[in-house]
Write a protein that holds these residues in place. Structure first.
Motif, PDB file in Angstrom:
ATOM      1  N   ILE A 154       0.097   1.832 -11.067  1.00 34.25           N
ATOM      2  CA  ILE A 154      -1.039   2.703 -11.362  1.00 34.25           C
ATOM      3  C   ILE A 154      -1.232   2.842 -12.865  1.00 34.25           C
ATOM      4  O   ILE A 154      -2.368   2.865 -13.363  1.00 34.25           O
ATOM      5  N   ASP A 155      -0.136   2.891 -13.626  1.00 37.11           N
ATOM      6  CA  ASP A 155      -0.235   3.023 -15.082  1.00 37.11           C
ATOM      7  C   ASP A 155      -0.932   1.826 -15.719  1.00 37.11           C
ATOM      8  O   ASP A 155      -1.512   1.941 -16.801  1.00 37.11           O
ATOM      9  N   GLU A 156      -0.866   0.673 -15.062  1.00 34.45           N
ATOM     10  CA  GLU A 156      -1.446  -0.549 -15.624  1.00 34.45           C
ATOM     11  C   GLU A 156      -2.950  -0.676 -15.381  1.00 34.45           C
ATOM     12  O   GLU A 156      -3.589  -1.568 -15.931  1.00 34.45           O
ATOM     13  N   LEU A 157      -3.512   0.185 -14.564  1.00 36.03           N
ATOM     14  CA  LEU A 157      -4.920   0.052 -14.192  1.00 36.03           C
ATOM     15  C   LEU A 157      -5.816   0.656 -15.263  1.00 36.03           C
ATOM     16  O   LEU A 157      -5.698   1.828 -15.613  1.00 36.03           O
ATOM     17  N   ALA A 158      -6.738  -0.161 -15.762  1.00 31.21           N
ATOM     18  CA  ALA A 158      -7.654   0.306 -16.798  1.00 31.21           C
ATOM     19  C   ALA A 158      -8.850   1.048 -16.211  1.00 31.21           C
ATOM     20  O   ALA A 158      -9.478   1.862 -16.893  1.00 31.21           O
ATOM     21  N   ASP A 159      -9.173   0.780 -14.950  1.00 31.42           N
ATOM     22  CA  ASP A 159     -10.337   1.392 -14.306  1.00 31.42           C
ATOM     23  C   ASP A 159      -9.896   2.305 -13.168  1.00 31.42           C
ATOM     24  O   ASP A 159      -8.760   2.245 -12.698  1.00 31.42           O
ATOM     25  N   HIS A 160     -10.837   3.136 -12.715  1.00 29.71           N
ATOM     26  CA  HIS A 160     -10.597   4.010 -11.569  1.00 29.71           C
ATOM     27  C   HIS A 160     -11.084   3.316 -10.293  1.00 29.71           C
ATOM     28  O   HIS A 160     -12.128   2.660 -10.280  1.00 29.71           O
ATOM     29  N   TYR A 161     -10.323   3.471  -9.214  1.00 28.97           N
ATOM     30  CA  TYR A 161     -10.696   2.917  -7.919  1.00 28.97           C
ATOM     31  C   TYR A 161     -10.710   4.036  -6.876  1.00 28.97           C
ATOM     32  O   TYR A 161      -9.828   4.898  -6.870  1.00 28.97           O
ATOM     33  N   ASP A 162     -11.710   3.989  -6.004  1.00 24.83           N
ATOM     34  CA  ASP A 162     -11.811   4.999  -4.946  1.00 24.83           C
ATOM     35  C   ASP A 162     -10.763   4.784  -3.873  1.00 24.83           C
ATOM     36  O   ASP A 162     -10.254   5.746  -3.287  1.00 24.83           O
ATOM     37  N   HIS A 163     -10.453   3.506  -3.612  1.00 23.66           N
ATOM     38  CA  HIS A 163      -9.498   3.160  -2.559  1.00 23.66           C
ATOM     39  C   HIS A 163      -8.550   2.080  -3.068  1.00 23.66           C
ATOM     40  O   HIS A 163      -8.984   1.118  -3.712  1.00 23.66           O
ATOM     41  N   ILE A 164      -7.263   2.246  -2.783  1.00 25.88           N
ATOM     42  CA  ILE A 164      -6.265   1.209  -3.064  1.00 25.88           C
ATOM     43  C   ILE A 164      -5.589   0.852  -1.756  1.00 25.88           C
ATOM     44  O   ILE A 164      -5.197   1.735  -0.980  1.00 25.88           O
ATOM     45  N   PHE A 165      -5.458  -0.460  -1.505  1.00 26.74           N
ATOM     46  CA  PHE A 165      -4.844  -0.962  -0.275  1.00 26.74           C
ATOM     47  C   PHE A 165      -3.557  -1.710  -0.599  1.00 26.74           C
ATOM     48  O   PHE A 165      -3.510  -2.507  -1.542  1.00 26.74           O
ATOM     49  N   CYS A 166      -2.514  -1.491   0.207  1.00 29.06           N
ATOM     50  CA  CYS A 166      -1.287  -2.273   0.072  1.00 29.06           C
ATOM     51  C   CYS A 166      -0.689  -2.524   1.449  1.00 29.06           C
ATOM     52  O   CYS A 166      -0.874  -1.735   2.377  1.00 29.06           O
ATOM     53  N   ALA A 167       0.014  -3.643   1.583  1.00 25.47           N
ATOM     54  CA  ALA A 167       0.795  -3.906   2.788  1.00 25.47           C
ATOM     55  C   ALA A 167       2.042  -3.042   2.748  1.00 25.47           C
ATOM     56  O   ALA A 167       2.513  -2.639   1.682  1.00 25.47           O
ATOM     57  N   CYS A 168       2.602  -2.777   3.919  1.00 27.03           N
ATOM     58  CA  CYS A 168       3.695  -1.817   4.012  1.00 27.03           C
ATOM     59  C   CYS A 168       4.789  -2.369   4.923  1.00 27.03           C
ATOM     60  O   CYS A 168       4.550  -2.616   6.109  1.00 27.03           O
ATOM     61  N   GLY A 169       6.007  -2.584   4.346  1.00 23.40           N
ATOM     62  CA  GLY A 169       7.148  -3.061   5.122  1.00 23.40           C
ATOM     63  C   GLY A 169       8.242  -2.013   5.231  1.00 23.40           C
ATOM     64  O   GLY A 169       8.640  -1.607   6.313  1.00 23.40           O
ATOM     65  N   THR A 170       8.726  -1.539   4.074  1.00 20.81           N
ATOM     66  CA  THR A 170       9.719  -0.461   4.060  1.00 20.81           C
ATOM     67  C   THR A 170       9.111   0.867   3.635  1.00 20.81           C
ATOM     68  O   THR A 170       9.733   1.915   3.809  1.00 20.81           O
ATOM     69  N   GLY A 171       7.936   0.839   3.048  1.00 20.97           N
ATOM     70  CA  GLY A 171       7.278   2.048   2.566  1.00 20.97           C
ATOM     71  C   GLY A 171       7.479   2.307   1.092  1.00 20.97           C
ATOM     72  O   GLY A 171       6.856   3.220   0.524  1.00 20.97           O
ATOM     73  N   THR A 172       8.305   1.510   0.422  1.00 17.35           N
ATOM     74  CA  THR A 172       8.621   1.761  -0.979  1.00 17.35           C
ATOM     75  C   THR A 172       7.412   1.585  -1.890  1.00 17.35           C
ATOM     76  O   THR A 172       7.152   2.414  -2.770  1.00 17.35           O
ATOM     77  N   ILE A 271     -15.175   2.304   5.490  1.00 18.75           N
ATOM     78  CA  ILE A 271     -15.078   2.495   4.048  1.00 18.75           C
ATOM     79  C   ILE A 271     -16.490   2.688   3.527  1.00 18.75           C
ATOM     80  O   ILE A 271     -17.363   1.838   3.760  1.00 18.75           O
ATOM     81  N   PRO A 272     -16.766   3.788   2.845  1.00 22.56           N
ATOM     82  CA  PRO A 272     -18.147   4.083   2.430  1.00 22.56           C
ATOM     83  C   PRO A 272     -18.697   3.039   1.456  1.00 22.56           C
ATOM     84  O   PRO A 272     -17.957   2.399   0.708  1.00 22.56           O
ATOM     85  N   ALA A 273     -20.014   2.889   1.488  1.00 21.04           N
ATOM     86  CA  ALA A 273     -20.694   2.028   0.513  1.00 21.04           C
ATOM     87  C   ALA A 273     -20.584   2.632  -0.881  1.00 21.04           C
ATOM     88  O   ALA A 273     -20.245   3.807  -1.047  1.00 21.04           O
ATOM     89  N   HIS A 274     -20.839   1.781  -1.878  1.00 23.41           N
ATOM     90  CA  HIS A 274     -20.860   2.204  -3.282  1.00 23.41           C
ATOM     91  C   HIS A 274     -19.504   2.719  -3.750  1.00 23.41           C
ATOM     92  O   HIS A 274     -19.422   3.662  -4.556  1.00 23.41           O
ATOM     93  N   THR A 275     -18.433   2.119  -3.243  1.00 23.24           N
ATOM     94  CA  THR A 275     -17.089   2.481  -3.688  1.00 23.24           C
ATOM     95  C   THR A 275     -16.402   1.260  -4.293  1.00 23.24           C
ATOM     96  O   THR A 275     -16.777   0.119  -4.033  1.00 23.24           O
ATOM     97  N   LYS A 276     -15.377   1.544  -5.107  1.00 26.77           N
ATOM     98  CA  LYS A 276     -14.568   0.488  -5.715  1.00 26.77           C
ATOM     99  C   LYS A 276     -13.215   0.441  -5.011  1.00 26.77           C
ATOM    100  O   LYS A 276     -12.546   1.464  -4.854  1.00 26.77           O
ATOM    101  N   ILE A 277     -12.848  -0.763  -4.617  1.00 31.86           N
ATOM    102  CA  ILE A 277     -11.632  -0.981  -3.838  1.00 31.86           C
ATOM    103  C   ILE A 277     -10.684  -1.880  -4.629  1.00 31.86           C
ATOM    104  O   ILE A 277     -11.106  -2.904  -5.186  1.00 31.86           O
ATOM    105  N   LEU A 278      -9.415  -1.511  -4.666  1.00 31.10           N
ATOM    106  CA  LEU A 278      -8.384  -2.356  -5.266  1.00 31.10           C
ATOM    107  C   LEU A 278      -7.393  -2.759  -4.187  1.00 31.10           C
ATOM    108  O   LEU A 278      -6.875  -1.907  -3.458  1.00 31.10           O
ATOM    109  N   ILE A 279      -7.133  -4.063  -4.088  1.00 32.58           N
ATOM    110  CA  ILE A 279      -6.152  -4.590  -3.140  1.00 32.58           C
ATOM    111  C   ILE A 279      -4.957  -5.106  -3.938  1.00 32.58           C
ATOM    112  O   ILE A 279      -5.123  -5.872  -4.887  1.00 32.58           O
ATOM    113  N   LEU A 280      -3.762  -4.690  -3.552  1.00 32.48           N
ATOM    114  CA  LEU A 280      -2.550  -5.129  -4.243  1.00 32.48           C
ATOM    115  C   LEU A 280      -2.001  -6.376  -3.565  1.00 32.48           C
ATOM    116  O   LEU A 280      -1.590  -6.331  -2.405  1.00 32.48           O
ATOM    117  N   HIS A 281      -2.004  -7.479  -4.293  1.00 29.28           N
ATOM    118  CA  HIS A 281      -1.392  -8.715  -3.791  1.00 29.28           C
ATOM    119  C   HIS A 281       0.084  -8.666  -4.166  1.00 29.28           C
ATOM    120  O   HIS A 281       0.453  -8.777  -5.332  1.00 29.28           O
TER     121      HIS A 281
END
Length: 295
Positions: A154-172, A271-281
């Motif tokens: 999160i500290d590395e993100l220069a912009d704001h995102y309404d939604h962030i998505f990540c895959a989840c295995g252990t929850g860490t 997911i509402p229209a007009h939003t910014k989404i970040l996906i974590l690869h």
């Protein structure tokens, strides 16, 4: 402090679905951090290895399955930063490219049956209880030190995102992202996509690491495709199409299910229209080696 560090880039992805739903979609390319210590694996190991260094431990002992990205990342990181490495591998003895790479990096492997594997701390103490140089690292890198590393995304993100998505295995990773969102006072909604069946329990696992699990967290537990490392024809077709349209490689265990979930939620207008989404690869692309027959 370990000197290896890298902030992964963020790139925007343009697909017809995103234009149709009037959203902007970006991807945090943690898969580009390192060929073998990639993605959230480095995030989880960074402070864990620093702690091991501070305690003057020289042997990293960890756990994983036969195709574990975590084992490979630990083996490579151990070689890079001057640790010996040892892994308890779940299941019967097997030879495959990932485990061979682990051995090339110097990792010793011990195969244990699935029942014994459940008691990881017992395994560690039986083998290394009297070894003051040995350092326990849980499966997948799970732990408080890993939480700190993942929160730095999160500290590395220069912009704001309404939604962030990540895959989840252990929850860490999800716990770390929640912690980072809270520390920066953001209103971002975190969407975690469990990749194993019955993933609702991960909310509790996330709560063990951070008490933020009820803040801005949505758990989408129906995209497991039958269970951990399981696939469906629809998932494989989706991965092929996404990769061919974007040039971004996915694998079926984590990132494939994650992107499949994002697209399905968009199609369902959840997911509402007009939003910014970040996906974590989160990287882990060597997992493809064990699943090429699916493609």
């Amino acid at each position: 402090m370990l000197t290896f560090d890298f902030h992964s880039p963020v790139e925007e992805i343009s697909l017809p679905l995103y234009a149709e739903k009037q959203v902007r979609v970006f991807m945090k390319r943690d898969d580009l951090i390192h060929p073998y210590i990639s993605g959230n694996k480095w995030r989880k190991l960074k402070y864990t290895l620093n702690q091991a260094k501070q305690e003057q431990r020289t042997l990293l002992v960890t756990f994983g399955g036969a195709w574990s990205n975590h084992l490979l990342a630990t083996a490579c990181a151990g070689a890079k930063f001057g640790f010996q490495t040892y892994a308890f591998v779940r299941g019967e003895r097997i030879d495959n490219p990932v485990l061979k790479l682990c051995q090339i990096f110097g990792m010793q492997l011990e195969f244990v049956d699935r029942q014994r594997y459940k008691n990881k701390e017992d395994l560690f103490h039986e083998r290394f209880g009297n070894d003051q140089h040995a350092y326990f690292i849980d499966e997948g890198g799970y732990g408080k030190q890993a939480l700190i590393g993942c929160s730095e995304i999160i500290d590395e993100l220069a912009d704001h995102y309404d939604h962030i998505f990540c895959a989840c295995g252990t929850g860490t990773t999800a716990a770390g992202l929640l912690e980072g969102i809270h520390q920066r006072g953001l209103q971002t909604t975190l969407h975690a996509v469990p990749v194993l069946k019955g993933g609702e329990f991960l909310r509790e696992e996330i709560n063990k690491l951070t008490k933020r699990a009820d803040d801005n967290l949505q758990l989408h537990s129906t995209y497991h495709a039958g269970g951990y490392a399981k696939t469906t024809p629809a998932l494989i077709q989706f991965i092929n199409e996404f990769t061919q349209q974007t040039g971004i490689l996915l694998e079926p265990t984590y990132t494939g299910k994650l992107l499949f979930a994002v697209h399905d939620l968009l199609k369902k207008n959840e997911i509402p229209a007009h939003t910014k989404i970040l996906i974590l690869h989160t990287g882990g692309l060597t997992g493809l080696l064990g699943m090429l027959d699916k493609f």
